[in-house]
Scaffold this active site. Sequence first.
Site, PDB file in Angstrom:
ATOM      1  N   ASP A  17       0.851  -1.181   0.000  1.00 56.55           N
ATOM      2  CA  ASP A  17       0.000   0.000   0.000  1.00 56.55           C
ATOM      3  C   ASP A  17       0.894   1.241   0.000  1.00 56.55           C
ATOM      4  O   ASP A  17       0.945   2.000   0.960  1.00 56.55           O
ATOM      5  CB  ASP A  17      -0.907  -0.030   1.233  1.00 56.55           C
ATOM      6  N   GLU A  94      -6.380   4.703  -9.366  1.00 56.72           N
ATOM      7  CA  GLU A  94      -7.685   5.174  -8.927  1.00 56.72           C
ATOM      8  C   GLU A  94      -8.340   6.157  -9.886  1.00 56.72           C
ATOM      9  O   GLU A  94      -7.699   7.084 -10.395  1.00 56.72           O
ATOM     10  CB  GLU A  94      -7.531   5.835  -7.550  1.00 56.72           C
ATOM     11  N   LYS A 130      -9.324   1.345 -10.028  1.00 56.01           N
ATOM     12  CA  LYS A 130      -9.834   1.439  -8.664  1.00 56.01           C
ATOM     13  C   LYS A 130     -11.017   2.412  -8.627  1.00 56.01           C
ATOM     14  O   LYS A 130     -10.891   3.578  -9.024  1.00 56.01           O
ATOM     15  CB  LYS A 130      -8.703   1.933  -7.761  1.00 56.01           C
ATOM     16  N   THR A 154     -13.012  -0.177  -4.054  1.00 54.68           N
ATOM     17  CA  THR A 154     -12.447   0.248  -2.781  1.00 54.68           C
ATOM     18  C   THR A 154     -13.491   0.960  -1.936  1.00 54.68           C
ATOM     19  O   THR A 154     -14.647   1.104  -2.341  1.00 54.68           O
ATOM     20  CB  THR A 154     -11.220   1.151  -3.036  1.00 54.68           C
ATOM     21  N   PHE A 176     -12.426  -2.605   3.976  1.00 53.73           N
ATOM     22  CA  PHE A 176     -11.519  -1.912   4.877  1.00 53.73           C
ATOM     23  C   PHE A 176     -11.619  -2.476   6.292  1.00 53.73           C
ATOM     24  O   PHE A 176     -12.700  -2.824   6.754  1.00 53.73           O
ATOM     25  CB  PHE A 176     -11.834  -0.418   4.901  1.00 53.73           C
TER      26      PHE A 176
END
Length: 317
Positions: A17, A94, A130, A154, A176
């Site tokens: 990440d 993203e 993403k 996400t 998450f």
Amino acid sequence: MTHQLDALRQHSLMVADTGDLEAIQRYQPHDATTNPSLLLKAFELPGYRALIDQELAAVKAKTSDRQEEHAVDRLAVAMGSEIAKVVPGRVSTEVAAKLSFDTQASIRKAHELVALYDKRGVSRDRVLIKLASTWEGIRAAEVLEREGINCNLTLLFSDAQAQACFDAGVFLVSPFVGRVTDWYKQATGQDFTPDTDPGVQFVRGVCQRVSQGGYDTVVMGASFRTTGQVLALAGCPRLTISPALLEELATTPGEIKPRVLMTRRGGPRPTPLTEPAFRWGHNQDAMANDKLAEGIRRFAEDQDKLEALIAERLASR
């Protein structure tokens, strides 16, 4: 002596990440994820200085409108292309958070990102687009998946989001952990062990849904606060972990047993969610509503900061 990171690799694929190439080379993950927050940090990394200057010069020379937006896209893809050289798997890139409620705009942006990767010689099978797990983002992913463009959904906090992603046939979801736990800590004033941690329990539940329904969607636990949370999800197909936690795992001795078993036995599947059912199901989860909205705002704020920084750099050229 076996260390926790090496032991964990026996049960889950590691995903970094971060956009820090030195950290990626050090920990040798299979994949990597990026977002506007990590792009901002790239401006502080010496290894990206020349690349940033090169991309900003290209934007200045070739475009006259929406320069900041074009620059963000080019920088995201340039960073992703560099990462693709050092990971064997995929790089997540993203779509801007401000497009989270616009299906068609999200699809167009995904096409633009894939085209930029193609120009750099990175094929679409090395890229994950993403998208936020809104109804509109999931619908965009459904279209993109049919086109052969795989997606990473996400900001996933609710069972309704997860089920809608499975229904749409998305390649990967990122439920998450840490942000779920943060909400419950604030709401209850309690601390949790790894096994009672609400974020850990949520991701285990998503894995169980995949197994029970026999879905092909990959589950990737994300947003970890502690190595205890990470280890409690050993066996989850993928785990995206920050460099700080990767370092802690890499330097701590210990064997790891799987805590998540993915059988994918393929039992009866629930009826696909309609839009009203999705919105009602998500609405009933106060935590998920709060954290999805907050996550979109935070990523949009970082995108705005990034565009302001770029505007400043372009103006000085």
